[in-house]
Structure formats: C-alpha cells, structure tokens
Design an enzyme around this catalytic site. Structure first.
Site, PDB file in Angstrom:
ATOM      1  N   LYS A 104       0.865  -1.194   0.000  1.00 35.50           N
ATOM      2  CA  LYS A 104       0.000   0.000   0.000  1.00 35.50           C
ATOM      3  C   LYS A 104       0.886   1.223   0.000  1.00 35.50           C
ATOM      4  O   LYS A 104       1.814   1.332   0.818  1.00 35.50           O
ATOM      5  CB  LYS A 104      -0.883  -0.010   1.265  1.00 35.50           C
ATOM      6  CG  LYS A 104      -1.814   1.185   1.348  1.00 35.50           C
ATOM      7  CD  LYS A 104      -3.065   0.959   0.515  1.00 35.50           C
ATOM      8  CE  LYS A 104      -3.846   2.254   0.239  1.00 35.50           C
ATOM      9  NZ  LYS A 104      -3.385   2.957  -0.995  1.00 35.50           N
ATOM     10  N   GLN A 125       7.230   3.813   3.918  1.00 38.44           N
ATOM     11  CA  GLN A 125       5.819   3.418   3.948  1.00 38.44           C
ATOM     12  C   GLN A 125       5.599   2.140   4.773  1.00 38.44           C
ATOM     13  O   GLN A 125       4.558   1.979   5.403  1.00 38.44           O
ATOM     14  CB  GLN A 125       5.342   3.210   2.501  1.00 38.44           C
ATOM     15  CG  GLN A 125       3.845   3.305   2.323  1.00 38.44           C
ATOM     16  CD  GLN A 125       3.333   4.734   2.203  1.00 38.44           C
ATOM     17  OE1 GLN A 125       3.937   5.545   1.531  1.00 38.44           O
ATOM     18  NE2 GLN A 125       2.220   5.036   2.846  1.00 38.44           N
ATOM     19  N   LYS A 128       5.398   3.353   8.407  1.00 40.31           N
ATOM     20  CA  LYS A 128       4.247   4.238   8.564  1.00 40.31           C
ATOM     21  C   LYS A 128       2.967   3.412   8.588  1.00 40.31           C
ATOM     22  O   LYS A 128       2.120   3.566   9.465  1.00 40.31           O
ATOM     23  CB  LYS A 128       4.223   5.219   7.376  1.00 40.31           C
ATOM     24  CG  LYS A 128       3.100   6.210   7.423  1.00 40.31           C
ATOM     25  CD  LYS A 128       2.858   6.936   6.097  1.00 40.31           C
ATOM     26  CE  LYS A 128       4.087   7.456   5.421  1.00 40.31           C
ATOM     27  NZ  LYS A 128       3.766   8.478   4.387  1.00 40.31           N
ATOM     28  N   LYS A 140       5.429   1.796  -3.044  1.00 42.14           N
ATOM     29  CA  LYS A 140       5.376   3.156  -3.584  1.00 42.14           C
ATOM     30  C   LYS A 140       5.651   3.099  -5.070  1.00 42.14           C
ATOM     31  O   LYS A 140       6.359   2.203  -5.543  1.00 42.14           O
ATOM     32  CB  LYS A 140       6.450   4.026  -2.938  1.00 42.14           C
ATOM     33  CG  LYS A 140       6.166   5.509  -3.042  1.00 42.14           C
ATOM     34  CD  LYS A 140       5.208   5.939  -1.958  1.00 42.14           C
ATOM     35  CE  LYS A 140       4.811   7.376  -2.081  1.00 42.14           C
ATOM     36  NZ  LYS A 140       4.162   7.828  -0.836  1.00 42.14           N
ATOM     37  N   ASP A 180       0.011  10.871  -4.382  1.00 44.95           N
ATOM     38  CA  ASP A 180       1.160  11.464  -3.693  1.00 44.95           C
ATOM     39  C   ASP A 180       1.401  12.776  -4.458  1.00 44.95           C
ATOM     40  O   ASP A 180       0.481  13.267  -5.129  1.00 44.95           O
ATOM     41  CB  ASP A 180       2.374  10.515  -3.735  1.00 44.95           C
ATOM     42  CG  ASP A 180       3.466  10.902  -2.734  1.00 44.95           C
ATOM     43  OD1 ASP A 180       3.315  10.585  -1.548  1.00 44.95           O
ATOM     44  OD2 ASP A 180       4.450  11.556  -3.129  1.00 44.95           O
ATOM     45  N   THR A 224      -4.434  13.542   5.382  1.00 42.04           N
ATOM     46  CA  THR A 224      -3.020  13.694   5.739  1.00 42.04           C
ATOM     47  C   THR A 224      -2.814  14.996   6.509  1.00 42.04           C
ATOM     48  O   THR A 224      -2.146  15.030   7.557  1.00 42.04           O
ATOM     49  CB  THR A 224      -2.111  13.656   4.491  1.00 42.04           C
ATOM     50  OG1 THR A 224      -2.541  12.598   3.644  1.00 42.04           O
ATOM     51  CG2 THR A 224      -0.662  13.454   4.866  1.00 42.04           C
ATOM     52  N   ASN A 255      -2.447  19.107  -1.412  1.00 42.11           N
ATOM     53  CA  ASN A 255      -3.449  18.481  -0.572  1.00 42.11           C
ATOM     54  C   ASN A 255      -3.097  18.455   0.920  1.00 42.11           C
ATOM     55  O   ASN A 255      -3.919  18.783   1.779  1.00 42.11           O
ATOM     56  CB  ASN A 255      -3.551  17.049  -1.109  1.00 42.11           C
ATOM     57  CG  ASN A 255      -4.719  16.339  -0.594  1.00 42.11           C
ATOM     58  OD1 ASN A 255      -5.790  16.924  -0.505  1.00 42.11           O
ATOM     59  ND2 ASN A 255      -4.542  15.102  -0.212  1.00 42.11           N
ATOM     60  N   SER A 392      -6.850   5.814   3.695  1.00 43.21           N
ATOM     61  CA  SER A 392      -6.862   4.928   2.516  1.00 43.21           C
ATOM     62  C   SER A 392      -7.262   3.519   2.925  1.00 43.21           C
ATOM     63  O   SER A 392      -8.047   2.857   2.238  1.00 43.21           O
ATOM     64  CB  SER A 392      -5.475   4.869   1.873  1.00 43.21           C
ATOM     65  OG  SER A 392      -5.295   5.935   0.967  1.00 43.21           O
TER      66      SER A 392
HETATM   67  N1  GLU Z   1       1.189   9.086  -0.516  1.00 42.49           N
HETATM   68  C1  GLU Z   1       0.636   9.026   0.806  1.00 42.49           C
HETATM   69  C2  GLU Z   1       1.716   8.670   1.798  1.00 42.49           C
HETATM   70  O1  GLU Z   1       2.847   9.065   1.627  1.00 42.49           O
HETATM   71  C3  GLU Z   1      -0.611   8.168   0.885  1.00 42.49           C
HETATM   72  C4  GLU Z   1      -0.460   6.741   0.477  1.00 42.49           C
HETATM   73  C5  GLU Z   1      -1.781   5.976   0.402  1.00 42.49           C
HETATM   74  O2  GLU Z   1      -2.829   6.527   0.720  1.00 42.49           O
HETATM   75  O3  GLU Z   1      -1.710   4.812   0.025  1.00 42.49           O
HETATM   76  O4  GLU Z   1       1.499   8.043   2.805  1.00 42.49           O
END
Ligand code: GLU
Length: 460
Positions: A104, A125, A128, A140, A180, A224, A255, A392
């Site tokens: 994800k 990620q 996180k 990613k 992103d 976010t 955003n 998400s």
């Molecule tokens: N790009 C965002 C991040 O850095 C969201 C990623 C997502 O929603 O999958 O966490």
C-alpha cells in the site's frame, strides 16, 4: 550482576555491528541512491536497542530482508502530447514489504522521481503503515513525468499509458496504489478508468483516493493534513501547549498543506505562510484559505497569484527562506529535505516549539538532530503524516463492505488512529530508554510489528 552487564555489553556491540554491516551493504548494493540511504539510516540508527533486547531478530536476518524490496518494477511510459510529439517517461513500482498486508502506498508524478526516491518512499511506507495498526504492507510508485503545465488531455493520455503497464502488478488484495505529489483525484480517476477498462470489472478496492461518487471515502482528501495537525496537537498537549493563538508556517500548497492549514485554523492558530515549488507567500494577517483553495484546487495556478487577491501579503521567489519567518509551529508539508541544518537552526533561533512533518522525510538527518538537541517537539513523518494512508485503509475497508461511512465517522476514526500512533511512539521510546524521542519511538514501534510478522512467516 557482573555477568548481566557483561552479556548486555556483548549484545550491545553485536547489535551495533549488525546494524552497521546492514547499512554498509545497503550503500554497496544501491550506489548513488542518497535518499534511500538517508531513509534507511534514519531507521537503522534507532534500532540498535531493539537488537540488544531481542537478538532473535538478528538471527532471522530481519534487517537484511527488510531493506531489500520484495520487488521493484520499472517500465517505459510512452505518450503523445497535444501537438503530436512523442514523449517517453519511466514508471516505477516498489513493492517493498507485504508482511502485514498487501502493498500500500502512493504514486508520485514529479521530474525528480527515480529509483532512489521511490525506494526511500516505499521503505518509509512499511513503518508508517505498520504504525497505523491496519493490515497494510508498504509500497510506492511513480514516474518522472512532470504534470506542471500539461493539459487535462495530456494528463489523461500519460496516466492511461502508465496504468496500461502498472495494472499487471496491482490488485485489491495484492497492491493498492493511491496519490502522492502530482497525483490527486483527477489522476486517480483516469487510472481507475483505465484499470477497469483493461480488467473488465469494477474492482473498487484497487486504488484509494477515488472520487466519492465511485467508491472514494469521505475525509480521504483532508486526511493527511488533518492527521498531521491531530498528531502535533497531541505533542503540544503533553507540554501544556496548543494551536490556539499560535503562529504557524506550513510549506506547500497541495493536498497535505491545504488541509493542515484548515485544521490548524479550526483549532485557533494563525497560519501566516505557505508555498509552492516556485516560492512562498507571507500573509501576516493570516492566510485566506479560500483563496489558496481557489488558486490550487480549482484554477491550478501558482501561489504567487495570492498577492493579487491580498495585497498586504508578500511573495518571495524560492522556497528556502520560508523557514526564516518566525513561528511557534512549523509543518513542512511540501517535499523531501526541504529543511536542512541551517533552516533548522534558524527556526530554533526564532523560538519554534514544535515541528510536524506532513511531507515524507522533509527534514535532513542533520536538521532532525538540531531539533532534538534543542528540545523542540518533533513529530517525524512516518508518524505525523500517516493519516493519509490510514484513511486509505479505511477506504479499502468500506469498499470491501460495499458501504460508505459519514465524514464524521471517518474523521473520528482518523483522530483516534493518530492518537494511537502518538501513544505507541511515546511508549516505545520510553521502553527502549529514549523518553520523549518520537523519531526513535515511531521507528521502533513501526519496526517491531513488521519484524514479528516476518518472523512468523519464515524466511521469505
Ligand atoms: N502518498 C501518501 C503517503 O505518503 C498516501 C499513500 C496511500 O494513501 O496509500 O502516505
């Protein structure tokens, strides 16, 4: 007593050597990927105490495995512009770790995108996503395509070409991309349309950040930015501080930034500056968010246009000096490495009390050290900006149930996830002897869950 000291000293040395050797092998195996090295170093610097306490992770090679992506694909993305000229960009998807769930993570369209950027983002990620407590692995993707100045039709043609290759690697239970930098609702819509056309079914759960009318989640757009402010609010509360009447500088005007401004203002803060990749605006009266939304969300204009609507504000070309504006709270919400050591020192000299990283890796390692050494409250990206991916995952849950929650329901869940991330980071920092250090706390809390899942699944 002596024996215990002896053993733990031995463990300490073994753990330090282990971490160092893994870091050296990352550098050797991934030459010239400085952003990836930086992201790995930030995590690895925090993990020695974990290996001292639990040598089992060393024995099963968790670290060697976690720094190596399960898979990275790179592909050609040809497209034709409005004048009939052919262009070729490069697309990427790094499927980094699936120990906790399907890969994800977002898709970034920006000219700076390369293997190093995608790998640093994919690596971050993992931790996180683990911190959110939801069943999602880390990944990613992106392309070096520059959406700036492109027509809607060019964006659509590029995005369709991108998805024509990407669709082979993704799926609602395999890998779920989202937005992103440079990828918002418009691009997700085009990607979804193309995926559906190729696959021949409405697999809502294959992408998140979708439009509300075809399976998106309320609050995803705000998540976010709101999440970052919720997280910083927890840090402030702990010190008896709040957003009320605080002066705030928030970089970016995408955003993340827009909804961080919105939530900070709702909590009584005065947000006096924001930026885009060309420069920044300073409005001592407090930024008029309606104008920023109009310029950025509707008209797709540069932030410099703001001063035409609000002549008391000033526009400065170039972004670095945004950090020289005195403020109580700074939320870097633009891009990686936007706060270097010098900017960090300037913020500290001007009395900053808290930093919340809305962007991914916006502070250099040297800048983080400046903040920590000066007892500035510091909310690291993988904790403070996890609200986006958390919602998400809530979007995925709603898609699976074929139900939609209200804005208030999703917002309440987001708020409690951000509080949990804060609390688990605080607890992990305390448990491993780094009380108050949320960088170490978030890294350890994020790591342990993934490491445990990897151990349970054997050497894969
Ligand atoms: N790009 C965002 C991040 O850095 C969201 C990623 C997502 O929603 O999958 O966490």
């Amino acid at each position: 007593m002596k024996l215990i000291t002896f053993i733990s000293e031995e463990n300490q040395t073994a753990a330090e050597q282990y971490v160092q050797s893994v870091y050296q092998s990352v550098i050797k195996r991934n030459p010239h990927e400085s952003e990836f090295h930086q992201a790995v170093k930030e995590i690895l610097d925090s993990l020695t105490p974990v290996f001292v306490k639990h040598p089992k992770y060393m024995k099963s090679g968790v670290l060697e495995r976690i720094v190596e992506p399960e898979r990275v694909v790179s592909f050609r993305v040809p497209w034709v512009d409005d004048n009939g000229n052919v262009h070729v960009n490069r697309g990427f998807r790094a499927q980094f770790n699936s120990a906790l769930g399907p890969y994800k993570g977002g898709i970034r369209f920006h000219p700076s995108v390369n293997a190093s950027i995608i790998k640093f983002l994919g690596f971050e990620q993992i931790f996180k996503n683990s911190l959110t407590g939801q069943p999602i692995g880390g990944g990613k993707g992106g392309s070096d395509f520059d959406p700036k100045g492109k027509s809607d039709n060019e964006i659509m043609r590029f995005t369709q070409s991108f998805m024509t290759e990407l669709y082979k690697y993704i799926g609602p239970d395999a890998d779920i991309p989202a937005g992103d930098i440079g990828v918002g609702a418009r691009e997700i819509g085009f990607m979804f349309g193309q995926y559906k056309r190729i696959r021949g079914g409405h697999e809502a759960g294959v992408l998140t950040g979708k439009g509300i009318v075809y399976g998106g989640s309320l609050t995803r757009t705000e998540a976010t930015g709101y999440g970052c402010v919720y997280f910083v609010n927890e840090m402030l509360k702990f010190k008896g501080l709040s957003f009320q009447d605080s002066t705030v500088v928030i970089s970016g005007s995408g955003n993340v930034s827009i909804y961080a401004i919105e939530k900070a203002q709702q909590l009584g803060a005065k947000v006096i500056a924001c930026s885009d990749s060309n420069g920044y605006i300073h409005d001592p009266n407090g930024i008029n968010l309606e104008t920023v939304k109009l310029l950025k969300e509707v008209e797709r204009q540069r932030i410099s246009e703001y001063v035409k609507h609000h002549p008391q504000a000033t526009y400065t070309e170039g972004c670095q000096n945004i950090w020289s504006i005195p403020c109580d709270i700074a939320l870097p919400c633009a891009t990686q490495n936007e706060i270097d050591e010098e900017s960090a020192k300037t913020l500290v000299a001007n009395g900053v009390k808290a930093i919340g990283e809305g962007a991914n890796m916006p502070s250099t390692l040297e800048a983080i050290e400046v903040f920590l050494n000066n007892e500035v409250l510091f909310g690291p990206a993988k904790a403070a900006n996890a609200g986006g991916v958390a919602v998400s995952a809530l979007e995925m849950a709603q898609n699976s149930m074929r139900l939609s929650w209200t804005f208030e329901e999703v917002d309440a869940k987001l708020h409690s996830i951000m509080k949990n991330i804060y609390e688990s980071s605080v607890l992990a920092a305390e448990e491993y002897g780094y009380s108050g250090n949320l960088v170490v706390g978030a890294n350890i809390a994020g790591f342990i869950k993934v490491a445990d899942a990897m151990m349970l699944q054997g050497i894969v």
